[in-house]
Design an enzyme around this catalytic site. Structure first.
Site, PDB file in Angstrom:
ATOM      1  N   LYS A 151      45.902 -84.966  15.255  1.00  0.00           N
ATOM      2  CA  LYS A 151      47.106 -83.895  15.011  1.00  0.00           C
ATOM      3  C   LYS A 151      48.388 -84.158  15.995  1.00  0.00           C
ATOM      4  O   LYS A 151      48.305 -84.926  16.986  1.00  0.00           O
ATOM      5  CB  LYS A 151      46.310 -82.742  16.128  1.00  0.00           C
ATOM      6  CG  LYS A 151      46.976 -81.396  16.063  1.00  0.00           C
ATOM      7  CD  LYS A 151      46.054 -80.220  16.807  1.00  0.00           C
ATOM      8  CE  LYS A 151      46.884 -79.055  16.941  1.00  0.00           C
ATOM      9  NZ  LYS A 151      45.715 -78.058  17.954  1.00  0.00           N
ATOM     10  N   SER A 246      45.226 -73.934  15.435  1.00  0.00           N
ATOM     11  CA  SER A 246      46.402 -74.581  15.245  1.00  0.00           C
ATOM     12  C   SER A 246      46.228 -75.863  14.579  1.00  0.00           C
ATOM     13  O   SER A 246      46.959 -76.360  14.303  1.00  0.00           O
ATOM     14  CB  SER A 246      47.190 -74.582  16.303  1.00  0.00           C
ATOM     15  OG  SER A 246      46.775 -75.288  17.454  1.00  0.00           O
ATOM     16  N   SER A 270      41.451 -73.230  18.558  1.00  0.00           N
ATOM     17  CA  SER A 270      42.273 -74.309  17.675  1.00  0.00           C
ATOM     18  C   SER A 270      41.736 -75.329  16.888  1.00  0.00           C
ATOM     19  O   SER A 270      42.213 -75.568  15.900  1.00  0.00           O
ATOM     20  CB  SER A 270      43.445 -74.788  18.317  1.00  0.00           C
ATOM     21  OG  SER A 270      44.440 -73.811  18.671  1.00  0.00           O
TER      22      SER A 270
END
Lengths: 599, 539
Positions: A151, A246, A270
């Site tokens: 990420k 996210s 997330s």
């Protein structure tokens, strides 16, 4: 007796659906009941998946050896991390081949927008190094040569780290996050950095400066078959669903087979939320088990690096390679972490599964409720004790989370002033005006909004009223879990999300704050309490989209959590994604790589 | 009003009195001459009012509290591995954490914690076995993270006291000892330095200092004038230097003092405080505080009010717990877990047992051991290395310490001061001085000759005292006959004086002694000369 889970009808009337225990062998019974409940899921998907993996090229009518090899590589991409690691060891595929195939697939699935940065050059170099080690017969371990994605809120030396924000566009960190370093040290091949909501603030992966991530399942046969466009005139383009967030880029990357595992981060859900929407395993370990050093923080006291994989076993592999004390993160445990292989769950007599009634939250879709009930019955039928439990302070969790999150955000974001790194405005009237302009230009509305409310909560006159109170409530929430676990419950079983993934067009109708409040509702209490939790993909919804269930375990009892999760995973046989849309979205530039696409 | 400008003499522990007139004029910027104003000010150590005296005005009670930032003497910064060094090239000692690169985390420096524990123990504090770190938010160019990590709510040490002594009316013989309460000692990060270039409209930032460990020592407002504050700071400075927890050199910013000053009438609540900040020497500290006291009194007596000017760093944002640092847990012998790695824990008792002698104890020992005056013990400790120098000389000479101290303070120290040298830089080593004093003690040279030798030694030419004595023929005349002859010659040449002496005026004898000294070029022992003269005159 089945476990009662209350069902909310549309009118708000509360009904109780009592699900009786299913007699007979749990696994087959489960599958049957399950598929009956959700008839849109084609039978035998899992079986087909296994055949495909076992016999690459079958049914494709290709005969050329080269093509067969490519097909083999294509199928190889869909295996688990442990399987592909074995293939590397056996020489059935080389790290470079594997890396190239992943890179090619990343290109053909570019429309998913899962990656912000693809580190092709360094990835190939890493693969080359790995190949040398394999040739010498000295691979570094199970991760050597395994393509992974990270990420884009983890620092990676030499590779841009943007947090999907104008503030850090072009920012190249001089150091690796501890988790990244650990992966690289174990020979993993870093393909690139995955997309997210700006600074991980969001639940859709729609609010980053590089645009939204598209859920690979939007392009699956399963979704296409079940979710017929309302009218043909309607633009097909608008039919795609969000990944959740996210860590949507990481979830999409794993789900679309462009990598074998990905790192996400999990502050309020997330990792688990996009894992649920994308049909992958998403593990949020206990706070303090994995170093946060190098993870650009959202909420320091809740952030945990998350693990996204295709199966529970793979999550255990990643956990084993990442967990343990880090001298650079004072909040990590002091003890060493012993990596483990997940044992088979056989003795259910000592297992107690708790069903927290508060997780039957407003807005929970009926099909997820049904799944949840069936899952509970599955454990009961296997001989486990399944009990309804109460976590009475859960309902205050979201509000409390909002206060603590925004306050920490306001504090954490203060460093982005344009002086030392990142975006700096041209405004030169004064230092203050430069700060203001830098932050206005660098942050999106969501980030600025959270900073604003966070600063409000941190004002001297408000601190006691909001922040201190929220901390106290947080303690109550954490104590709820402590009490339940003390009462003998081993694992809590809950839904991960209220519903399956929303259409992007629908999702953006609501603002980020409203969405986050709804979407984190079932996941963020685990962050408040620092507990380990995992999303296990469970079934497809009526729309042909993945739905997952969440298991929450005791602090630092990952082994127990994953043992239960693995058993459950095995029972539900979640179907493999059937991607068909690649060619349509492929620009045609990478013609030769089409053969590596899904089928 | 401003025509007559009075200077308030600092009368700590006593009355703020009227002082001699000085010329009219406005006080210049910074700590300089004392401000205008004829004020009767009274104070004593605990803020009790003292009658204003002749002026007849209602007396004022000044109240002074101090916040002192002491840079911890350590190799690396409080939360990062960057080196700590004064005057290094700008931004050469900056780690990723110091520059607040995203994703970096603080890691507490053990040495800094130990320094704070030592300091806390030396200041009679209770050491909190659990202390917490907070973030204090403010936007400033030299604070890269936008917040300072500090200990606001639960600091590492609380409730201590510091005893300090000061002399009344600048008389060394009248020393009083006072005590100021220590509210707390907290660990915190130093900021960087920023420099604004107005002409080019840019701000230059140096982060070398950013993140260096500080101990903030908060003193209760138990002082009442600049002199007291200065004495307290000086004592703290000595303690820190003795412990080695801080080098505490004010000129290098290792010790920075902010003073809170207010005045009120006796029996009334404390007045509004103002801050005197960024003082870089103890002398200026006293002056600046007294200036502020005078300014406030004048303001109030003119019907004005005191405004608490907003601090430069003050903001409406409060504190937040630092989430990246778990509570700091310290142990004592009782609470120390059995199988704990000693590298990972700090044992308060262990540190306590190893504390060096503090200045107050050292002074007491000096007084008891050497029979010197208490005020001399203060002077010995006030100069870095002077007590050690003194003790070293004492060890190497037969001269009594009471006499040695005179040489140390009157000769050595005044020479050092004249030449702005530290004890370590002294060209006369303790060994050479002891040698010299031994010559004096054995009556091989006279006292004036010894002073001459000392001046020679000061030149640092590498000669021993004995060599100098020989070269310059400074040795006492050891030949009694020769001396008798010289005495006789003096008596013979001074008939009038001899008559006067014989008539009973013994004072005149000194003149004869002086003449003998002159003839012998100071090489005669005055006691012996006196004896010889008296003997001859009585013959």
């Amino acid at each position: 007796m089945g476990v009662g889970i209350k069902t909310r009808s549309g009118s708000g009337r509360v009904a109780t659906a009592r699900l009786s225990a299913q007699p007979g062998g749990p696994r087959s019974q489960w599958a049957a009941a399950f598929l009956a409940a959700l008839p849109i899921v084609p039978r035998g998907v899992a079986a087909r998946w296994r055949r495909a993996a076992a016999a690459p090229g079958e049914g494709e009518g290709r005969s050329a050896g080269v093509r067969r090899r490519r097909r083999a590589g294509g199928a190889m991409l869909r295996t688990s991390l442990r399987q592909v690691s074995a293939a590397l060891k056996d020489g059935r595929v080389t790290p470079t081949e594997l890396c190239q195939r992943c890179l090619a697939l990343i290109k053909t699935t570019k429309f998913l927008n899962a990656y912000i940065t693809v580190a092709e050059e360094t990835a190939l170099k890493q693969a080359e190094e790995s190949e040398k080690r394999y040739k010498r017969g000295q691979p570094l371990g199970i991760l050597d040569g395994i393509p992974i994605a990270v990420k884009d809120n983890f620092n990676t030396a030499g590779i841009e780290t943007t947090c999907a924000s104008n503030m850090l566009k072009g920012y190249i960190s001089p150091y690796n996050a501890t988790v990244v370093q650990k992966l690289l040290d174990q020979g993993a091949v870093l393909l690139g950095k995955t997309n997210l909501d700006e600074f991980a603030m969001g639940s859709g992966s729609t609010d980053g400066v590089f645009g939204p991530v598209r859920n690979p399942w939007s392009y699956s046969k399963q979704y296409k078959d079940k979710s017929v466009p309302k009218s043909h005139s309607e633009d097909e383009e608008s039919n795609w669903v969000i990944t959740g967030g996210s860590s949507g880029g990481s979830a999409a990357a794993v789900s679309s087979f462009t990598c074998f595992a990905a790192l996400g981060s999990d502050t309020g859900g997330s990792t688990r939320n996009p894992a649920a929407h994308c049909g992958v395993v998403g593990l949020k370990p206990t706070y303090g088990l994995i170093s946060r050093h190098g993870l650009i923080p959202l909420v320091n006291s809740m952030d945990v690096p998350g693990i996204l994989t295709r199966c529970v076993d793979d999550a255990a592999v990643l956990l084993g390679s990442l967990a343990g004390h880090d001298p650079k993160d004072s909040t990590t445990i002091q003890d060493d972490f012993k990596p483990f292989e997940i044992p088979n769950l056989t003795d259910f007599s000592k297992l107690s599964i708790g069903i927290p009634k508060e997780y039957h939250a407003p807005g929970l879709s009926s099909e997820i409720l049904a799944l949840w009930s069936k899952a509970a019955d599955l454990f009961k039928n296997a001989g486990a004790k399944v009990v309804e439990v109460s976590l009475p302070h859960t309902r205050y969790s979201i509000v409390c989370y909002h206060v603590l999150c925004t306050a920490e955000v306001a504090s954490n974001m203060a460093r982005f002033d344009g002086l030392e790194y990142g975006h700096r405005s041209d405004m030169k009237d004064s230092t203050e005006s430069m700060y203001a302009a830098t932050r206005r230009e660098g942050f999106n509305d969501v980030v600025r909004g959270r900073i604003l409310s966070g600063n409000y909560f941190l004002l001297k006159q408000n601190y006691e009223k909001y922040f201190v109170k929220a901390q106290k409530v947080r303690r109550l929430i954490a104590n709820d879990f402590v009490k339940v676990f003390r009462s003998g419950v081993d694992i809590l079983l809950t839904p991960t999300t209220l519903s399956d993934a929303a259409l992007y067009t629908e999702f953006i109708q609501e603002d980020n704050r409203t969405r986050s409040a709804q979407d984190d509702i079932l996941t963020q209490a685990a962050n408040m309490a620092g507990l380990p939790a995992i999303n296990v993909p469970t079934a497809l919804s009526e729309r042909g989209l993945p739905v997952g269930l969440q298991f929450i375990g005791r602090s630092f009892q990952e082994k127990q959590l994953l043992t239960v999760a693995k058993w459950f995973e095995k029972q539900v046989q979640f179907p493999v994604i059937q991607l068909e849309e690649v060619k349509r979205h492929d620009s045609g530039v990478f013609q030769h790589k089409k053969s590596a696409s899904f089928s | 009003m401003a025509a007559a400008v009075a200077m308030a003499a600092r009368g700590c522990g006593g009355v703020w009195r009227r002082a001699r007139q000085r010329g009219a004029g406005q006080p210049g910027p910074g700590p300089g001459p004392f401000p205008r104003g004829q004020r009767a000010v009274a104070c004593n150590a605990r803020g009790g009012a003292v009658p204003a005296g002749k002026s007849g005005l209602v007396p004022w009670v000044p109240v002074v509290g101090l916040e002192i930032h002491a840079q911890i003497s350590s190799n690396s910064k409080l939360f990062s591995g960057s080196q700590v060094q004064f005057a290094a090239p700008p931004n050469s000692l900056v780690s990723f954490f110091d520059a607040s690169l995203p994703g970096t985390l603080p890691v507490l420096n053990r040495r800094c914690v130990e320094a704070a524990v030592m300091t806390g123990l030396a200041l009679n504090c209770s050491i909190n076995k659990k202390s917490l770190f907070d973030r204090k938010h403010y936007f400033y160019a030299d604070l890269p993270a936008g917040y300072q990590i500090t200990q606001q709510r639960v600091p590492i040490a609380v409730n201590g006291s510091l005893s300090y002594s000061l002399c009344i009316d600048n008389k060394m013989s009248q020393m009083v000892t006072k005590t100021v309460r220590i509210k707390q000692i907290q660990l915190e990060q130093d900021s960087g330095k920023s420099l604004h270039d107005d002409t080019r409209s840019q701000t230059l930032v140096d982060l070398n200092r950013a993140g260096v460990g500080l101990m903030e020592v908060v003193m209760e407002p138990d002082m009442c004038c600049g002199e007291e504050a200065a004495a307290a700071v000086r004592e703290l400075q000595l303690i820190l230097q003795t412990l080695g927890s801080s080098q505490a050199v004010m000129a290098e910013g290792q010790l920075r003092v902010d003073a809170n000053v207010s005045v009120h009438h006796p029996g009334e609540p404390y007045g509004v405080r103002t801050e005197v900040k960024n003082i870089n020497s103890i002398r200026f500290l006293a002056k600046a505080i007294d200036y502020e006291i005078q300014r406030q009194i004048e303001e109030l007596e003119n019907g004005g009010t005191i405004l608490n000017e907003t601090r430069a760093f003050d903001s409406k944002l409060g504190f937040m717990p630092e989430p990246n640092l778990p509570p700091l847990i310290l142990y004592d012998a009782k609470s120390l877990p059995a199988n704990m790695n000693h590298q990972q824990v700090i044992n308060i008792d262990w540190i306590h047992e190893r504390l060096p002698d503090l200045p107050s104890v050292k002074r007491k020992k000096l007084v008891e051991q050497y029979g010197i005056l208490p005020e001399h013990s203060f002077t010995l400790l006030n100069e870095d290395g002077l007590a050690e120098f003194f003790e070293s000389v004492v060890k190497q000479t037969q001269m009594k310490p009471k006499k040695v101290i005179g040489w140390i303070l009157k000769d050595l120290l005044s020479y050092l001061k004249q030449h702005s040298l530290t004890v370590k830089e002294s060209p006369v080593s303790s060994f050479l001085l002891a040698d010299l004093l031994n010559l004096l003690e054995k009556k091989e040279i006279s006292s004036p000759a010894a002073k001459q030798v000392f001046m020679e030694l000061w030149k640092g030419e590498g000669k021993t005292p004995l060599e100098i004595v020989k070269e310059q023929k400074l040795g006492l005349l050891q030949d009694q006959k020769e001396l008798e002859q010289i005495c006789q010659a003096v008596i013979d040449g001074q008939e009038n004086e001899v008559m006067a002496i014989k008539a009973g005026n013994q004072k005149v004898l000194n003149k004869l002694i002086g003449l003998v000294q002159k003839k012998t070029e100071g090489r005669s022992n005055p006691v012996l000369v006196k004896q010889l003269l008296e003997k001859k005159l009585s013959e």
